[in-house]
Motif scaffolding. Structure first.
Motif, PDB file in Angstrom:
ATOM      1  N   LEU A   1     -11.917 -84.763 -21.316  1.00  0.00           N
ATOM      2  CA  LEU A   1     -13.078 -85.355 -21.498  1.00  0.00           C
ATOM      3  C   LEU A   1     -13.205 -85.886 -23.165  1.00  0.00           C
ATOM      4  CD1 LEU A   1     -15.995 -83.419 -19.884  1.00  0.00           C
ATOM      5  CD2 LEU A   1     -14.629 -85.442 -18.975  1.00  0.00           C
ATOM      6  N   ALA A   2     -12.655 -84.939 -23.941  1.00  0.00           N
ATOM      7  CA  ALA A   2     -12.754 -85.445 -25.305  1.00  0.00           C
ATOM      8  C   ALA A   2     -11.443 -86.449 -25.769  1.00  0.00           C
ATOM      9  CB  ALA A   2     -12.159 -84.036 -26.156  1.00  0.00           C
ATOM     10  N   ALA A   3     -10.714 -86.634 -24.843  1.00  0.00           N
ATOM     11  CA  ALA A   3      -9.521 -87.804 -24.862  1.00  0.00           C
ATOM     12  C   ALA A   3     -10.112 -88.992 -24.413  1.00  0.00           C
ATOM     13  CB  ALA A   3      -8.154 -87.520 -24.078  1.00  0.00           C
ATOM     14  N   GLY A   4     -11.417 -88.971 -23.987  1.00  0.00           N
ATOM     15  CA  GLY A   4     -12.351 -90.248 -23.545  1.00  0.00           C
ATOM     16  C   GLY A   4     -12.177 -90.621 -21.779  1.00  0.00           C
ATOM     17  N   HIS A   5     -11.569 -89.732 -21.446  1.00  0.00           N
ATOM     18  CA  HIS A   5     -11.616 -89.851 -20.171  1.00  0.00           C
ATOM     19  C   HIS A   5     -12.824 -89.463 -19.119  1.00  0.00           C
ATOM     20  CE1 HIS A   5      -7.393 -90.711 -20.315  1.00  0.00           C
ATOM     21  NE2 HIS A   5      -7.192 -89.460 -20.884  1.00  0.00           N
ATOM     22  N   PRO A   6     -13.255 -90.169 -18.219  1.00  0.00           N
ATOM     23  CA  PRO A   6     -14.692 -90.064 -17.553  1.00  0.00           C
ATOM     24  C   PRO A   6     -14.810 -88.933 -16.873  1.00  0.00           C
ATOM     25  CG  PRO A   6     -13.290 -91.827 -16.369  1.00  0.00           C
ATOM     26  CD  PRO A   6     -12.440 -91.506 -17.449  1.00  0.00           C
ATOM     27  N   PRO A   7     -16.077 -88.224 -16.754  1.00  0.00           N
ATOM     28  CA  PRO A   7     -15.943 -86.998 -16.065  1.00  0.00           C
ATOM     29  C   PRO A   7     -15.870 -87.336 -14.669  1.00  0.00           C
ATOM     30  CG  PRO A   7     -18.220 -87.774 -16.912  1.00  0.00           C
ATOM     31  CD  PRO A   7     -17.220 -88.601 -17.534  1.00  0.00           C
ATOM     32  N   VAL A   8     -15.595 -86.274 -13.861  1.00  0.00           N
ATOM     33  CA  VAL A   8     -15.337 -86.403 -12.374  1.00  0.00           C
ATOM     34  C   VAL A   8     -16.803 -85.447 -11.823  1.00  0.00           C
ATOM     35  CG1 VAL A   8     -13.174 -87.408 -12.036  1.00  0.00           C
ATOM     36  CG2 VAL A   8     -13.611 -84.774 -12.240  1.00  0.00           C
ATOM     37  N   THR A   9     -17.156 -85.967 -10.857  1.00  0.00           N
ATOM     38  CA  THR A   9     -18.393 -85.220 -10.089  1.00  0.00           C
ATOM     39  C   THR A   9     -18.218 -85.220  -8.719  1.00  0.00           C
ATOM     40  OG1 THR A   9     -20.037 -85.701 -12.124  1.00  0.00           O
ATOM     41  CG2 THR A   9     -20.813 -84.659 -10.090  1.00  0.00           C
ATOM     42  N   LYS A  10     -17.770 -83.898  -8.102  1.00  0.00           N
ATOM     43  CA  LYS A  10     -17.568 -83.943  -6.600  1.00  0.00           C
ATOM     44  C   LYS A  10     -19.115 -83.944  -5.800  1.00  0.00           C
ATOM     45  CE  LYS A  10     -16.126 -80.035  -4.344  1.00  0.00           C
ATOM     46  NZ  LYS A  10     -15.410 -78.835  -3.793  1.00  0.00           N
ATOM     47  N   PRO A  11     -19.283 -84.790  -5.182  1.00  0.00           N
ATOM     48  CA  PRO A  11     -20.679 -84.942  -4.597  1.00  0.00           C
ATOM     49  C   PRO A  11     -20.893 -83.743  -3.379  1.00  0.00           C
ATOM     50  CG  PRO A  11     -19.335 -86.476  -3.339  1.00  0.00           C
ATOM     51  CD  PRO A  11     -18.542 -85.951  -4.727  1.00  0.00           C
ATOM     52  N   ASP A  12     -22.125 -83.423  -2.942  1.00  0.00           N
ATOM     53  CA  ASP A  12     -22.468 -82.397  -1.852  1.00  0.00           C
ATOM     54  C   ASP A  12     -22.503 -83.436  -0.560  1.00  0.00           C
ATOM     55  OD1 ASP A  12     -23.079 -80.308  -0.512  1.00  0.00           O
ATOM     56  OD2 ASP A  12     -25.063 -80.156  -1.298  1.00  0.00           O
ATOM     57  N   ILE A  13     -21.250 -83.077   0.249  1.00  0.00           N
ATOM     58  CA  ILE A  13     -21.329 -83.930   1.416  1.00  0.00           C
ATOM     59  C   ILE A  13     -21.026 -82.948   2.496  1.00  0.00           C
ATOM     60  CG2 ILE A  13     -20.169 -85.723   2.745  1.00  0.00           C
ATOM     61  CD1 ILE A  13     -19.269 -86.896  -0.063  1.00  0.00           C
ATOM     62  N   ASP A  14     -21.987 -82.961   3.652  1.00  0.00           N
ATOM     63  CA  ASP A  14     -21.770 -82.252   4.939  1.00  0.00           C
ATOM     64  C   ASP A  14     -21.205 -83.191   5.753  1.00  0.00           C
ATOM     65  OD1 ASP A  14     -21.960 -80.890   7.200  1.00  0.00           O
ATOM     66  OD2 ASP A  14     -23.735 -80.376   6.926  1.00  0.00           O
ATOM     67  N   ALA A  15     -19.717 -83.411   5.582  1.00  0.00           N
ATOM     68  CA  ALA A  15     -19.261 -84.716   6.578  1.00  0.00           C
ATOM     69  C   ALA A  15     -19.328 -84.357   8.004  1.00  0.00           C
ATOM     70  CB  ALA A  15     -17.555 -84.496   6.138  1.00  0.00           C
ATOM     71  N   GLU A  16     -19.376 -83.184   8.437  1.00  0.00           N
ATOM     72  CA  GLU A  16     -19.705 -82.980   9.885  1.00  0.00           C
ATOM     73  C   GLU A  16     -20.852 -83.298  10.363  1.00  0.00           C
ATOM     74  OE1 GLU A  16     -19.022 -79.470  13.154  1.00  0.00           O
ATOM     75  OE2 GLU A  16     -18.412 -79.051  11.026  1.00  0.00           O
ATOM     76  N   ALA A  17     -22.000 -82.842   9.524  1.00  0.00           N
ATOM     77  CA  ALA A  17     -23.316 -83.191   9.854  1.00  0.00           C
ATOM     78  C   ALA A  17     -23.585 -84.863   9.991  1.00  0.00           C
ATOM     79  CB  ALA A  17     -24.203 -82.676   9.206  1.00  0.00           C
ATOM     80  N   GLU A  18     -22.857 -85.607   8.874  1.00  0.00           N
ATOM     81  CA  GLU A  18     -23.200 -86.987   8.724  1.00  0.00           C
ATOM     82  C   GLU A  18     -22.551 -87.515   9.784  1.00  0.00           C
ATOM     83  OE1 GLU A  18     -22.880 -90.457   5.191  1.00  0.00           O
ATOM     84  OE2 GLU A  18     -22.606 -88.233   4.608  1.00  0.00           O
ATOM     85  N   ALA A  19     -21.090 -87.423   9.968  1.00  0.00           N
ATOM     86  CA  ALA A  19     -20.441 -88.113  10.963  1.00  0.00           C
ATOM     87  C   ALA A  19     -21.178 -87.904  12.349  1.00  0.00           C
ATOM     88  CB  ALA A  19     -19.050 -87.572  11.035  1.00  0.00           C
ATOM     89  N   ALA A  20     -21.697 -86.672  12.642  1.00  0.00           N
ATOM     90  CA  ALA A  20     -22.216 -86.538  13.945  1.00  0.00           C
ATOM     91  C   ALA A  20     -23.615 -87.356  14.197  1.00  0.00           C
ATOM     92  CB  ALA A  20     -22.660 -85.017  14.290  1.00  0.00           C
ATOM     93  N   ARG A  21     -24.161 -87.543  12.837  1.00  0.00           N
ATOM     94  CA  ARG A  21     -25.584 -88.259  12.924  1.00  0.00           C
ATOM     95  C   ARG A  21     -25.176 -89.964  13.213  1.00  0.00           C
ATOM     96  NH1 ARG A  21     -27.574 -91.444   9.343  1.00  0.00           N
ATOM     97  NH2 ARG A  21     -26.168 -90.826   7.663  1.00  0.00           N
ATOM     98  N   LEU A  22     -24.137 -90.324  12.645  1.00  0.00           N
ATOM     99  CA  LEU A  22     -23.766 -91.504  12.666  1.00  0.00           C
ATOM    100  C   LEU A  22     -23.069 -91.942  14.135  1.00  0.00           C
ATOM    101  CD1 LEU A  22     -21.959 -92.178   9.336  1.00  0.00           C
ATOM    102  CD2 LEU A  22     -23.919 -93.142   9.990  1.00  0.00           C
ATOM    103  N   HIS A  23     -22.348 -90.996  14.774  1.00  0.00           N
ATOM    104  CA  HIS A  23     -21.964 -91.065  15.948  1.00  0.00           C
ATOM    105  C   HIS A  23     -23.027 -91.141  17.223  1.00  0.00           C
ATOM    106  CE1 HIS A  23     -17.523 -91.073  15.594  1.00  0.00           C
ATOM    107  NE2 HIS A  23     -17.497 -89.743  15.183  1.00  0.00           N
TER     108      HIS A  23
END
Length: 260
Positions: A214-236
């Motif tokens: 981060l000190a070198a100027g590279h952007p922070p990375v943030t991993k989102p909170d995703i329940d992929a199984e639940a979201e995919a099931a809902r979309l299906h």
């Protein structure tokens, strides 16, 4: 979306010369557009048509990197990819110490190692975030295309047959189910990645991330909170419910048509 991509897709919508579509499909692909976006712009009923056009121009869509435009970040000559391979700085430090030449101290080598490991996690996370974002966009486009195909069936100005239009709609539904699963796989891969969050990863890696990456100027990375199984099931499920309702309406239309 880049201007080049917008121009390619706009031109694709206006294709009319026989054989021109494949050229425009290839141009849109090379500009970074997804197969779903190209199919929508070209107004074709199946992504297979786009795959065939790409193949006719010598393009294999399987060869496109899903990490397009994601370049590994390098800090102090370290990238977390091949630092411990011949020619890499960690490898060189070990060889120098073994041969009695000037080499980093134990403390400095530990710092370099922590930075290399942090960079490996940082670069992997960036790539997985990009892959999830791309597949999410393709998923949303596929779902939108289902609605577009359905609405086209009620267009009184349509010059094609209703049955061909309905087939295009049915294929769009099938494609959407498959694209939802592709997004789910990418999201699940992302959620398995390290987060570079204090308390979740080794503090020395988080320290290296905060103090050097981060000190070198590279952007922070943030991993989102995703329940992929639940979201995919809902979309299906939502897609199936909508499709089943539409099948009832389509059957009524066909019933009236057979009476005349």
């Amino acid at each position: 979306m880049s201007t080049e991509r917008e121009n390619a897709l706009a031109a694709l919508r206006e294709w009319s010369v026989p054989g021109r579509r494949a050229d425009l499909v290839a141009a849109a692909w090379n500009a970074g557009a997804t197969v779903v976006a190209i199919a929508e712009a070209a107004r074709v009923g199946s992504r297979q048509t786009i795959y065939d056009d790409l193949k006719s121009r010598g393009i294999d869509p399987r060869n496109r990197s899903r990490e397009k435009n994601v370049t590994a970040v390098t800090v102090e000559g370290l990238n977390g990819v091949d630092d411990n391979q011949p020619g890499g700085p960690l490898y060189a430090a070990v060889v120098a110490k073994h041969e009695g030449r000037p080499a980093p101290s134990k403390e400095e080598f530990g710092r370099m190692m922590a930075l290399s490991l942090a960079l490996a996690e940082y670069n992997d996370l960036r790539a997985r975030l990009t892959e999830e974002e791309n597949t999410r966009a393709e998923r949303d486009r596929a779902l939108h295309l289902v609605d577009v195909r359905w609405e086209a069936l009620a267009d009184p100005n349509s010059k094609g047959s209703w049955l061909h239009g309905h087939q295009a709609y049915v294929r769009a539904v099938d494609d959407a189910h498959r694209v939802i699963d592709a997004w789910k796989a990418a999201a699940e891969t992302l959620m398995r990645q390290a987060s570079l969050r204090r308390g979740e990863d080794a503090d020395r890696l988080v320290d290296a991330y905060e103090q050097y990456i981060l000190a070198a100027g590279h952007p922070p990375v943030t991993k989102p909170d995703i329940d992929a199984e639940a979201e995919a099931a809902r979309l299906h499920e939502e897609l199936d419910v909508k499709h089943n309702r539409r099948k009832t309406l389509a059957a009524e239309t066909l019933g009236l048509a057979t009476q005349h």
